[in-house]
Design an enzyme around this catalytic site. Structure first.
Site, PDB file in Angstrom:
ATOM      1  CB  VAL A 101      -0.970  -0.005   1.206  1.00  0.00           C
ATOM      2  CG1 VAL A 101      -0.226   0.181   2.506  1.00  0.00           C
ATOM      3  CG2 VAL A 101      -2.042   1.066   1.049  1.00  0.00           C
ATOM      4  CB  ALA A 253       3.061  -4.692   7.628  1.00  0.00           C
ATOM      5  CG  ASP A 254       4.634  -6.019   1.744  1.00  0.00           C
ATOM      6  OD1 ASP A 254       5.190  -5.494   0.775  1.00  0.00           O
ATOM      7  OD2 ASP A 254       5.198  -6.829   2.499  1.00  0.00           O
ATOM      8  NE  ARG A 255      -2.667  -3.015   0.292  1.00  0.00           N
ATOM      9  CZ  ARG A 255      -3.106  -2.110  -0.584  1.00  0.00           C
ATOM     10  NH1 ARG A 255      -4.238  -1.483  -0.359  1.00  0.00           N
ATOM     11  NH2 ARG A 255      -2.420  -1.841  -1.671  1.00  0.00           N
ATOM     12  CB  ALA A 263      -0.846  -8.318   3.507  1.00  0.00           C
TER      13      ALA A 263
END
Length: 372
Positions: A101, A253-255, A263
């Site tokens: 994100v 975290a990526d999102r 995620a």
């Protein structure tokens, strides 16, 4: 934009008009920087994982376009055309890695900057381009300060919730250090802070198959920083926890959805389940730009699937084939860890812990610290 006296590894080397990205596919055996001349080069570098890590991806994308517009000898169009040109390029860059994100968030913020420039005083295209370049450069500097704040808040939270706050051994997954950001790191930044404070007994890092970001990148950073560390197979994590060698698990975290579902690199969910079973706190460290309040839960997060070659061949798909011919492959890049398995989410504005209902109220936290 180099930081004098800083000996940490750098995935992004930028100065006005020039951008070089460390080719992380070749680490730790070879250190090669690739010249990025435009948004197309940036898109390819992100998609092919020359650069990776949600914060680094966003900054690399923004700066690749900054370099492109800085080299434009002339632009045949109005200021409004310049805005449209930049917006189209930003949308293109966002398509390179859809799960992270931070990339979409950076693009949105940059669009707001150029829209404001057009609405205020920009009467020539160069004014739009200048506003864009300055905003992209600020993102680079802000990320380092953000990471250091995450390190400070994270080390404090881990000590508060530890049985022995003076000696901690921490397990991490994937790569969340200076190679995944503009510098210092998120989850690895917390480990770095614990080490600086003399509290870290040992850091454990997983291989992080199939692209081996742990063995290639995190281990490389830990050795470079002279942090006491041990590499383990992904499948050894449960045994390590059972032996009582881990006081806490921390990942990036990526999102992050508004309820705290997170995620991150595939295998994170497995670690969280193991940690829960063994009574070990599991933390997520990420900047607020990784939080997506438009998503009510992790079920709405789009999970990227990557090429089968990463499983079929050695070296994350770049080497010789080792899998049986004809076998099918499922290779998701990420999984989603439910909020119920997470003890705290550490941001540059402070740590988010659960309320009396054993739930995260990230929306209220974000409003409080940002005033929005």
């Amino acid at each position: 934009m180099s930081r004098e006296g800083d000996t940490t590894l750098k995935s992004i080397c930028y100065k006005p008009g020039s951008l070089q990205l460390l080719d992380q596919r070749k680490l730790p055996l070879e250190t090669t920087y690739l010249e990025i001349r435009d948004a197309a080069d940036g898109w390819s570098a992100i998609q092919e994982m020359v650069v990776r890590g949600a914060p680094a991806i966003a900054i690399a994308a923004a700066l690749s376009l900054a370099v492109e517009v800085s080299s434009l000898s002339c632009f045949d169009g109005s200021s409004a055309d310049a805005v449209a040109f930049l917006e189209k390029k930003l949308d293109y860059l966002v398509s390179s890695r859809p799960t992270a994100v931070n990339l979409a968030d950076a693009a949105l913020k940059l669009k707001q900057v150029i829209a404001n420039a057009l609405a205020t005083s920009a009467v020539v295209p160069n004014s739009i381009f200048k506003a864009y370049i300055e905003a992209a450069e600020n993102m680079l500097e802000d990320d380092v300060a953000s990471n250091k704040a995450i390190g400070t808040f994270g080390s404090s939270l881990l000590r508060q919730q530890a049985k022995n706050p003076d000696k901690l051994s921490v397990l991490t997954h994937c790569n969340t250090g200076s190679l995944a950001t503009a510098g210092y790191g998120t989850a690895l930044g917390v480990i770095r802070a614990l080490h600086t404070q003399g509290i870290l007994e040992r850091a454990y890092c997983t291989e992080t198959r199939p692209f081996n970001q742990g063995s290639r990148l995190t281990a490389f950073e830990l050795v470079h920083e002279k942090i006491p560390a041990t590499l383990i197979a992904d499948s050894a994590a449960a045994a390590l926890m059972k032996d009582g060698r881990v006081d806490g698990v921390i990942v990036g975290a990526d999102r992050v959805a508004s309820n705290g579902d997170t995620a991150n690199k595939i295998g994170t969910y497995s670690l969280a389940l193991c940690a829960k079973h063994h009574g070990i706190p599991f933390y997520v460290a990420a900047p607020l730009t990784s939080v997506d309040l438009s998503l009510s839960s992790g079920k709405e997060i789009v999970i990227e699937e990557r090429t089968a070659k990463e499983l079929l061949n050695t070296h994350g798909g770049l080497g010789e084939r080792i899998a049986a011919p004809g076998i099918s492959v499922w290779n998701p890049a990420f999984d989603v860890t439910p909020a119920e398995l997470i003890a705290g989410i550490i941001t540059e504005k402070g740590a988010i812990t659960k309320n009396d209902n054993d739930a995260f109220d990230i929306s209220s936290f974000a409003k409080k610290v940002t005033g929005k």
